[in-house]
Design a protein around this motif. Sequence first.
Motif, mmCIF file in Angstrom:
data_model
loop_
_atom_site.group_PDB
_atom_site.id
_atom_site.type_symbol
_atom_site.label_atom_id
_atom_site.label_comp_id
_atom_site.label_asym_id
_atom_site.label_seq_id
_atom_site.Cartn_x
_atom_site.Cartn_y
_atom_site.Cartn_z
ATOM 1 N N LYS A 366 -6.341 -34.852 -27.835
ATOM 2 C CA LYS A 366 -5.092 -35.559 -28.149
ATOM 3 C C LYS A 366 -4.061 -34.660 -28.814
ATOM 4 C CE LYS A 366 -7.049 -40.224 -28.639
ATOM 5 N NZ LYS A 366 -7.278 -41.361 -29.585
ATOM 6 N N GLU A 367 -4.523 -33.719 -29.666
ATOM 7 C CA GLU A 367 -3.580 -32.936 -30.446
ATOM 8 C C GLU A 367 -3.488 -31.474 -30.008
ATOM 9 O OE1 GLU A 367 -3.978 -33.439 -34.655
ATOM 10 O OE2 GLU A 367 -4.631 -35.529 -34.467
ATOM 11 N N TYR A 368 -4.636 -30.830 -29.796
ATOM 12 C CA TYR A 368 -4.612 -29.393 -29.580
ATOM 13 C C TYR A 368 -4.465 -28.981 -28.119
ATOM 14 C CZ TYR A 368 -6.043 -29.089 -34.464
ATOM 15 O OH TYR A 368 -6.097 -29.185 -35.824
ATOM 16 N N LEU A 369 -5.073 -29.702 -27.197
ATOM 17 C CA LEU A 369 -4.973 -29.325 -25.792
ATOM 18 C C LEU A 369 -3.532 -29.320 -25.289
ATOM 19 C CD1 LEU A 369 -6.222 -28.477 -23.136
ATOM 20 C CD2 LEU A 369 -6.743 -30.886 -22.672
ATOM 21 N N PRO A 370 -2.714 -30.319 -25.598
ATOM 22 C CA PRO A 370 -1.313 -30.239 -25.163
ATOM 23 C C PRO A 370 -0.606 -28.986 -25.674
ATOM 24 C CG PRO A 370 -1.832 -32.469 -25.865
ATOM 25 C CD PRO A 370 -3.003 -31.620 -26.235
ATOM 26 N N MET A 371 -0.943 -28.559 -26.888
ATOM 27 C CA MET A 371 -0.338 -27.347 -27.436
ATOM 28 C C MET A 371 -0.848 -26.112 -26.694
ATOM 29 S SD MET A 371 -0.835 -28.511 -31.422
ATOM 30 C CE MET A 371 -0.254 -26.976 -32.117
ATOM 31 N N LEU A 372 -2.156 -26.087 -26.390
ATOM 32 C CA LEU A 372 -2.735 -24.935 -25.686
ATOM 33 C C LEU A 372 -2.232 -24.829 -24.249
ATOM 34 C CD1 LEU A 372 -6.429 -25.229 -26.946
ATOM 35 C CD2 LEU A 372 -4.806 -23.409 -27.508
ATOM 36 N N ARG A 373 -1.975 -25.944 -23.612
ATOM 37 C CA ARG A 373 -1.475 -25.910 -22.240
ATOM 38 C C ARG A 373 -0.112 -25.236 -22.155
ATOM 39 N NH1 ARG A 373 -3.189 -29.579 -18.323
ATOM 40 N NH2 ARG A 373 -1.027 -30.127 -17.889
ATOM 41 N N SER A 374 0.716 -25.449 -23.159
ATOM 42 C CA SER A 374 2.049 -24.848 -23.149
ATOM 43 C C SER A 374 2.080 -23.483 -23.817
ATOM 44 C CB SER A 374 3.055 -25.778 -23.838
ATOM 45 O OG SER A 374 2.666 -26.027 -25.178
ATOM 46 N N ASN A 375 1.106 -23.241 -24.715
ATOM 47 C CA ASN A 375 1.077 -21.958 -25.428
ATOM 48 C C ASN A 375 -0.366 -21.600 -25.730
ATOM 49 O OD1 ASN A 375 1.360 -19.714 -27.061
ATOM 50 N ND2 ASN A 375 2.158 -20.874 -28.818
ATOM 51 N N PRO A 376 -0.996 -20.722 -24.945
ATOM 52 C CA PRO A 376 -2.415 -20.387 -25.149
ATOM 53 C C PRO A 376 -2.716 -19.811 -26.524
ATOM 54 C CG PRO A 376 -1.632 -19.577 -23.034
ATOM 55 C CD PRO A 376 -0.418 -20.035 -23.786
ATOM 56 N N GLY A 377 -1.694 -19.292 -27.193
ATOM 57 C CA GLY A 377 -1.913 -18.708 -28.516
ATOM 58 C C GLY A 377 -1.787 -19.705 -29.654
ATOM 59 N N ALA A 378 -1.556 -20.974 -29.331
ATOM 60 C CA ALA A 378 -1.375 -21.985 -30.371
ATOM 61 C C ALA A 378 -2.671 -22.196 -31.160
ATOM 62 C CB ALA A 378 -0.927 -23.304 -29.744
ATOM 63 N N VAL A 379 -2.546 -22.768 -32.320
ATOM 64 C CA VAL A 379 -3.657 -23.042 -33.245
ATOM 65 C C VAL A 379 -4.634 -21.869 -33.279
ATOM 66 C CG1 VAL A 379 -3.479 -25.544 -33.218
ATOM 67 C CG2 VAL A 379 -4.825 -24.450 -31.453
ATOM 68 N N SER A 380 -4.090 -20.693 -33.579
ATOM 69 C CA SER A 380 -4.881 -19.465 -33.519
ATOM 70 C C SER A 380 -5.959 -19.389 -34.600
ATOM 71 C CB SER A 380 -3.955 -18.257 -33.633
ATOM 72 O OG SER A 380 -3.216 -18.307 -34.845
ATOM 73 N N HIS A 381 -5.873 -20.258 -35.591
ATOM 74 C CA HIS A 381 -6.911 -20.266 -36.635
ATOM 75 C C HIS A 381 -8.208 -20.886 -36.135
ATOM 76 C CE1 HIS A 381 -5.063 -24.221 -36.829
ATOM 77 N NE2 HIS A 381 -6.079 -24.668 -37.548
ATOM 78 N N LEU A 382 -8.177 -21.470 -34.930
ATOM 79 C CA LEU A 382 -9.364 -22.093 -34.357
ATOM 80 C C LEU A 382 -9.933 -21.230 -33.237
ATOM 81 C CD1 LEU A 382 -8.104 -25.792 -34.075
ATOM 82 C CD2 LEU A 382 -9.530 -24.808 -35.874
ATOM 83 N N GLN A 383 -11.248 -21.106 -33.214
ATOM 84 C CA GLN A 383 -11.932 -20.440 -32.111
ATOM 85 C C GLN A 383 -12.196 -21.445 -30.993
ATOM 86 O OE1 GLN A 383 -15.470 -19.095 -34.093
ATOM 87 N NE2 GLN A 383 -14.570 -17.143 -34.728
ATOM 88 N N ILE A 384 -12.087 -20.981 -29.761
ATOM 89 C CA ILE A 384 -12.431 -21.815 -28.601
ATOM 90 C C ILE A 384 -13.799 -21.361 -28.118
ATOM 91 C CG2 ILE A 384 -11.737 -22.504 -26.280
ATOM 92 C CD1 ILE A 384 -8.852 -21.955 -27.153
ATOM 93 N N ILE A 385 -14.731 -22.317 -28.024
ATOM 94 C CA ILE A 385 -16.136 -21.999 -27.806
ATOM 95 C C ILE A 385 -16.610 -22.603 -26.486
ATOM 96 C CG2 ILE A 385 -18.443 -22.121 -28.831
ATOM 97 C CD1 ILE A 385 -16.460 -20.663 -30.589
ATOM 98 N N ASP A 386 -17.360 -21.792 -25.699
ATOM 99 C CA ASP A 386 -17.900 -22.336 -24.450
ATOM 100 C C ASP A 386 -19.247 -23.011 -24.694
ATOM 101 O OD1 ASP A 386 -19.870 -20.379 -24.587
ATOM 102 O OD2 ASP A 386 -19.013 -19.138 -23.000
#
Length: 544
Positions: A366-386
Amino acid sequence: MKFEFLAGSRRLTRAAALVLALTAAQGSPVAAQDGFSFTVTAFKQAVAESLGDNPEVAAFYRTRGFEPLWTGADDLSAARRSALFEILGMADDHGLPARRYDAEGLMAQLATARTGRERGLAEMAMTRTYLLFAHDLQSGILDPGTLDAGIKRVLPRRPDSEQLAKLDNGDPRAVMRALVPATAEYSRLMREKLLLEHRIAHGGWGDTVPAAKLEPGDSGPAVVALRDRLVRMGHLKPHLGASYDSRLTEAVRRVQEAHGLEPDGVAGASTLRAINTAPEERLQSVIVAMERERWLNLPEGRGKRHILVNLVDFHARIMDDDKLTFETRSVIGHQDPDRRTPEFSDLMTHMVINPSWYVPRSIIVKEYLPMLRSNPGAVSHLQIIDARGRVVGRGNGFGQYSASSFPFSMRQPPGPKNALGSVKFMFPNQYNIYLHDTPSQHLFKEEVRTYSHGCIRLDDPHDFAYALLARQTDDPQGLFHRILNTGAETRVNLEQPVPVHLIYRTAFTQAKGPVNYRADVYGRDALIWQALARQGVALRAGRS
């Protein structure tokens, strides 16, 4: 009434068959005669007909050979009848709907019972009424889960067999008295209910205060109205002064403390709103709080040591033998329906020092994916984990993913800016709710602290940790900081797990001082009152 079984000549009634089946093992009169015959009294047949589908009640009457509990001619039966009608007469005092139990109708049924059958039907009416009232008084009349999705409580119902066995074996009045929740909170709420009813019957708290703000040094009609209302509310001794003097300032502070407001002695908008609230509205809050207290009337108790978080009071407390031993401010979930903190009880088993924050899926999409779709560098304090726990690079972007197809989780490693701060306190539950530290300390200065996504933030989490660890180490502060200083995520088990109760009380008491009132920030108490009113609970002006 005598029934004879001759080959194929008659059919046994369902009720008589049930009596025979249930009482044969207890030595009921069964005699062989041209096959066999037996006697079933009209009383016992009526009891059997009324058992319905309640196996516990059926088993109880079977063990006593279908002899009466209430309608016998002996002194003990009379004592049971008297004790039941006595406590039914107090239904209104407990905020229960008297019409639900129809004591007058029950008395009339007993008074007009002449035949064995009529006595049997009256017997079962007494049993049904007793069990209904016992359950209502011990654990509430409403089903919490049907009222609001955030109320996760299951009523602590005692078995019917237990209720009947106590009455069968104990002093009737003592058994009835024991149905009342034994907590000091329930007793004090009931006392406040009766006091409010008395006050309402004698004119309430008088005129409201016609002002937007009043402060020390003011005078005039509005100050007189404030003085008179505070006197009638019990916060101020009667006097003739017409100015906002030190006496009035102290009374306003007492009101503010009792309503969770900053005790500055100035009657601003929030304070005047609390003062101008009608006593009838406060009475509704008290009646709702009594129902909620019944929901938490657990057979096993709440725990000699337990953690109590009153969501709308915005505080978390550690209670030892029902005495407050630690208290800190809290922040709870936002009023948005998806972020409200639920109400439930569970068991705190451990804390995690230097925790990682694993972002809930709902927040990710709801909050972070929309930001990542427009800017992959958004919320850089968070790690993206597979799925294998590896950190994913951001170079390829995330525009191809939707809320349903995004395959990654997100994590914030331990550190000073971590959303969970330096420690979290875990009572594993299906709602993913826990208590934790926060870097957003400024929020604790607010009066209404509804800012989280559902978890509960603590103002003094380190002191909270010390209080918990003091039961298992001589140096709780030293132990905590040795682990904290490593910077490594570390689980610390509680040697004695602690029950946690997340409650919601817009009216609650204290051992000394006035009853406290808080705002219904989620609107849950309004729903409960509406449900109680539908059941027949009504405001009552007290007797003089």
